[in-house]
Design an enzyme around this catalytic site. Structure first.
Site, PDB file in Angstrom:
ATOM      1  N   LYS A  79      16.892 -38.246  33.034  1.00 15.65           N
ATOM      2  CA  LYS A  79      18.340 -38.383  33.251  1.00 15.65           C
ATOM      3  C   LYS A  79      18.712 -39.850  33.069  1.00 15.65           C
ATOM      4  CE  LYS A  79      21.900 -37.308  36.737  1.00 15.65           C
ATOM      5  NZ  LYS A  79      22.141 -36.719  38.077  1.00 15.65           N
ATOM      6  N   SER A 154      25.501 -32.965  38.262  1.00 15.70           N
ATOM      7  CA  SER A 154      25.645 -33.975  37.237  1.00 15.70           C
ATOM      8  C   SER A 154      24.466 -34.055  36.268  1.00 15.70           C
ATOM      9  CB  SER A 154      25.819 -35.346  37.897  1.00 15.70           C
ATOM     10  OG  SER A 154      24.652 -35.695  38.635  1.00 15.70           O
ATOM     11  N   SER A 178      23.114 -31.951  42.393  1.00 20.40           N
ATOM     12  CA  SER A 178      23.030 -32.174  40.950  1.00 20.40           C
ATOM     13  C   SER A 178      21.716 -31.798  40.268  1.00 20.40           C
ATOM     14  CB  SER A 178      23.354 -33.622  40.627  1.00 20.40           C
ATOM     15  OG  SER A 178      24.743 -33.797  40.672  1.00 20.40           O
TER      16      SER A 178
HETATM   17  N1  GLN Z   1      28.953 -32.370  42.467  1.00 21.37           N
HETATM   18  C1  GLN Z   1      28.685 -33.365  43.445  1.00 21.37           C
HETATM   19  C2  GLN Z   1      29.550 -34.571  43.190  1.00 21.37           C
HETATM   20  O1  GLN Z   1      30.345 -34.523  42.332  1.00 21.37           O
HETATM   21  C3  GLN Z   1      27.227 -33.714  43.470  1.00 21.37           C
HETATM   22  C4  GLN Z   1      26.823 -34.683  42.441  1.00 21.37           C
HETATM   23  C5  GLN Z   1      25.388 -35.093  42.555  1.00 21.37           C
HETATM   24  O2  GLN Z   1      24.589 -34.442  43.229  1.00 21.37           O
HETATM   25  N2  GLN Z   1      25.050 -36.197  41.910  1.00 21.37           N
HETATM   26  O3  GLN Z   1      29.440 -35.559  43.848  1.00 21.37           O
END
Ligand code: GLN
Length: 488
Positions: A79, A154, A178
């Site tokens: 990532k 994400s 995420s």
């Molecule tokens: N969807 C969540 C957010 O927008 C989690 C994102 C994540 O785990 N990086 O913060």
């Protein structure tokens, strides 16, 4: 031989490499070609053939010398939140466009040391803020199961790459879901370990008290191999690293599930869960019953509160973490500006996308004098109660199960102009994140539109081995994790 390389599991591919049935170089070439052929998915943000092939040749030399390290020559991709010296790192943001780190993150350097070969960097939501990968400054990622849908976020590029067989395993990060949610949306397996088990050193920070690295692959067995390498203390470089020794998670995969108590929080099975998701989850739970587990009704009474709590704490930490992007230390700087303050303003206005700006504003607001007690402090107190609720639940059960997300992957664009709709879809992943508990997503069949559904498994602290064991047994009894998108 090479035609099927991408269909081999990570564990099987590692064995073939050790047995010298295929070389690391051939393998790397095969996957580089595949990435090109599937470039329109938008999964990769950076690749560099020369770098990848040099790493592959080095792995081949080690293999030739008789080295039997378990990940030697295995192609992985990371990532784009993990900083790397070999590839640029953007965190999905224009702010870091063209940035090259002078050091590797701990996770990446561990894999390098193991002789794994890096295929490049994977697309993600800007600074890991999002649930659909549509907040990336470099374009969205398409879900390989249906290219009109999001891959989740994400870690959307990570999940799409594994589902499309562009890499047998990848890294992701999970702050509020995420790893689990994109794994669910793309029909793959992912695990977020206990907070502090994998080093955060060199992960571009979003919300430091929540951010955690983990692997994503097609099966629990493949994830176990990767997680065994990733976990371990990094006390000098990450102040929240746990002083818990690395563990070989591959050894405990086959444990019997007889007598296992699976807790089902009633709040995870309430209204709001789509019927197709519910049906897939129920189907998986039936399999567990067949394997000798018992299903225990439990309650996590503050599940709903995890949304406001997370969306106060995460932006608060983000507003602080992102203050370093000021056009001076690194990253983008506005071309034309007046005085210093004007330079800061223009740089940040140009460099950050809308969602990031929204969170910085929310974060600065909830931390400001007069609002701190009402919002931030209150959220911290409820966060502790959420963690306590889990401890209460774990007196009644060994693992907790439920859906990862209320629905299957939504259409591209469907929620991109509605931040609240995105936030609400995080309801089932946020509680474990706030408590710092390990959580997984395991494929549980297909739902509406033939889209994958993930079963979420949550364990108590440091129970990664048990989670992987529970997931592996399901994967031995079913073949949901082997399903692949049409045309892949
Ligand atoms: N969807 C969540 C957010 O927008 C989690 C994102 C994540 O785990 N990086 O913060």
């Amino acid at each position: 031989m090479t035609a099927e390389l991408h269909d081999l599991s990570l564990v099987a591919l590692a064995k073939q490499l050790r047995a010298k049935k295929v070389s690391a170089t051939e393998t790397a070439q095969h996957f580089l070609k595949r990435a090109q052929a599937h470039a329109r998915l938008g999964a990769f943000l950076a690749q560099d053939e020369a770098v990848t092939l040099a790493q592959a040749r080095a792995a081949d030399a080690r293999l030739a010398a008789g080295d039997t390290a378990p990940l030697l020559g295995v192609p992985l991709a990371h990532k784009d939140i993990f900083v790397t010296t070999d590839f640029p790192t953007t965190a999905g943001s224009k702010m870091l466009d063209g940035y090259r780190s002078p050091f590797d993150s701990t996770v990446v350097s561990i894999f390098k040391g193991c002789g794994a070969v890096s295929l490049g960097k994977l697309n993600c939501d800007e600074f890991a803020m999002g649930s659909g990968n549509e907040n990336s400054a470099f374009g969205g990622v398409k879900n390989p199961w249906d290219v009109s849908r999001v891959p989740g976020g994400s870690s959307g590029g990570s999940a799409a790459a594994v589902a499309a067989r562009l890499a047998p395993g990848v890294t992701g990060t999970d702050t509020g879901g995420s790893i689990r949610q994109p794994a669910s949306f793309c029909g793959i397996t992912g695990i977020k370990p206990t907070y502090g088990r994998a080093s955060r050193y060199g992960m571009v920070a979003f919300a430091s008290s929540l951010d955690q690295a983990g692997p994503m692959a097609r099966s629990a067995e493949d994830c176990a191999l990767l997680l065994s390498a990733m976990c371990g203390p990094d006390l000098d470089r990450d102040s929240t690293s746990l002083d818990v020794p690395a563990e070989d998670f591959s050894r405990s995969l086959d444990g019997d599930l007889k007598g296992l108590r699976i807790g089902l929080p009633k709040e995870f099975f309430a209204e709001g869960v789509a019927p197709d998701v519910r049906a897939a989850v129920d189907q998986a739970l039936k399999v567990y019953e067949g394997l000798g587990a018992t299903l225990v009704p439990i309650s996590l009474p503050r599940t709903e509160l995890s949304i406001p709590v997370y969306y106060i704490i995460a932006p608060a930490e983000a507003s602080s973490n992102l203050s370093r992007f000021d056009g001076v230390k690194f990253g983008h700087r506005a071309q034309s500006h007046g005085d210093l303050i004007d330079m800061y303003k223009k740089t940040r206005a140009e460099g950050f996308g809308d969602e990031v700006k929204r969170r910085i504003m929310i974060g600065a607001y909830v931390l400001s004098h007069g609002y701190y007690d009402a919002y931030y402090l209150q959220a911290q107190k409820i966060r502790r109660m959420i963690a306590d609720d889990f401890q209460q639940a774990f007196t009644q059960c060994d693992v907790i199960a439920g859906p990862v997300a209320p629905t299957v992957a939504w259409k591209l664009g469907e929620k991109s102009s509605d931040p609240l709709a995105n936030y609400l879809a995080d309801i089932f992943t946020l509680p474990a994140s706030l408590a710092g508990l390990p959580g997984m997503s395991v494929p549980a069949g297909l739902g509406a539109g033939g889209m994958p559904v993930g079963l979420q498994l949550i364990g108590n602290y440091l129970q990664e081995a048990r989670l992987l064991n529970v997931a592996h047994r399901l994967q031995q009894a079913t073949d949901w994790h082997t399903a692949k998108p049409a045309g892949i």
